[in-house]
Write a protein that holds these residues in place. Structure first.
Motif, short mmCIF file in Angstrom:
data_model
loop_
_atom_site.label_atom_id
_atom_site.label_comp_id
_atom_site.label_asym_id
_atom_site.label_seq_id
_atom_site.Cartn_x
_atom_site.Cartn_y
_atom_site.Cartn_z
N LEU A 9 44.74 91.24 -32.79
CA LEU A 9 45.43 89.98 -32.51
C LEU A 9 44.67 88.81 -33.12
N GLU A 10 43.35 88.85 -33.04
CA GLU A 10 42.55 87.80 -33.65
C GLU A 10 42.74 87.79 -35.16
N ALA A 15 45.03 85.36 -40.05
CA ALA A 15 45.90 85.57 -41.21
C ALA A 15 47.02 84.53 -41.24
N ALA A 16 47.59 84.25 -40.08
CA ALA A 16 48.66 83.25 -40.01
C ALA A 16 48.16 81.88 -40.43
N LEU A 17 46.96 81.52 -40.03
CA LEU A 17 46.42 80.22 -40.40
C LEU A 17 46.13 80.13 -41.89
N ILE A 18 45.69 81.24 -42.48
CA ILE A 18 45.42 81.25 -43.92
C ILE A 18 46.74 81.14 -44.69
N LYS A 19 47.73 81.88 -44.25
CA LYS A 19 49.02 81.90 -44.96
C LYS A 19 49.87 80.66 -44.71
N ASP A 59 42.21 78.64 -48.06
CA ASP A 59 42.41 79.91 -48.76
C ASP A 59 41.15 80.77 -48.60
N PRO A 60 41.26 82.08 -48.83
CA PRO A 60 40.13 82.97 -48.61
C PRO A 60 38.85 82.57 -49.35
N VAL A 61 38.97 82.07 -50.57
CA VAL A 61 37.78 81.68 -51.33
C VAL A 61 37.07 80.50 -50.67
N MET A 62 37.83 79.50 -50.27
CA MET A 62 37.27 78.30 -49.64
C MET A 62 36.63 78.66 -48.29
N VAL A 63 37.32 79.45 -47.49
CA VAL A 63 36.80 79.83 -46.17
C VAL A 63 35.54 80.68 -46.34
N SER A 64 35.56 81.60 -47.29
CA SER A 64 34.40 82.45 -47.56
C SER A 64 33.19 81.61 -47.96
N ALA A 65 33.40 80.62 -48.79
CA ALA A 65 32.30 79.74 -49.21
C ALA A 65 31.69 79.02 -48.01
N LYS A 66 32.55 78.55 -47.11
CA LYS A 66 32.07 77.86 -45.91
C LYS A 66 31.32 78.83 -44.98
N GLN A 85 40.43 88.23 -47.76
CA GLN A 85 41.49 88.65 -48.68
C GLN A 85 42.36 89.72 -48.04
N ALA A 86 41.74 90.62 -47.29
CA ALA A 86 42.50 91.66 -46.57
C ALA A 86 43.40 91.02 -45.51
N LEU A 87 42.89 90.02 -44.81
CA LEU A 87 43.71 89.32 -43.82
C LEU A 87 44.88 88.61 -44.49
#
Length: 92
Positions: A9-10, A15-19, A59-66, A85-87
Motif C-alpha cells: 500500500l505504501e 507510485a501515485a505521487l510520482i505519476k 520524477d524518479p531521478v529527482m527523488v533519487s538524487a534527494k 523506477q519500479a514504482l
C-alpha cells in the motif's frame, strides 16, 4: 492510511505521487508522513512533498538524487533509482 503496516500500500501511494503529482493536495488530505510504517517510504513521501511544494516534478531521478543528498537508506541495500523506477512502472 493510518498505521496499516502494508508495504505494498505504501508503494502504491508513492507510485501515485510520482505519476500524478498534481493530485498531491487531494492525497495529502488523507495521507501524512506518519502514516507510513516503513521509514524509507516515509522519507520518500516527505521528499516528494517538498519537491511538489517547490513546484518541481517528483520524477524518479529527482527523488533519487534527494534521497542520496539526504543520506536516506533503503532497506536491504536497495538502490533508490531502480526502486523508484519500479514504482513508476506500477499500473494504477
Amino acid at each position: 492510511m493510518s498505521d496499516l503496516h502494508d508495504l505494498e500500500l505504501e508503494k502504491y501511494s508513492i507510485a501515485a505521487l510520482i505519476k500524478y503529482p498534481d493530485l498531491f493536495n487531494q492525497i495529502e488530505l488523507f495521507v501524512k508522513p506518519n502514516d507510513y510504517h516503513f521509514d524509507a517510504n516515509k522519507r520518500i513521501y516527505e521528499i516528494i512533498r517538498s519537491l511538489i511544494q517547490q513546484d518541481k516534478s517528483p520524477d524518479p531521478v529527482m527523488v533519487s538524487a534527494k534521497i542520496k543528498e539526504l543520506n536516506v537508506t533503503l532497506p536491504n541495500g536497495v538502490q533508490p533509482l531502480p526502486y523508484l523506477q519500479a514504482l513508476d512502472l506500477i499500473p494504477l
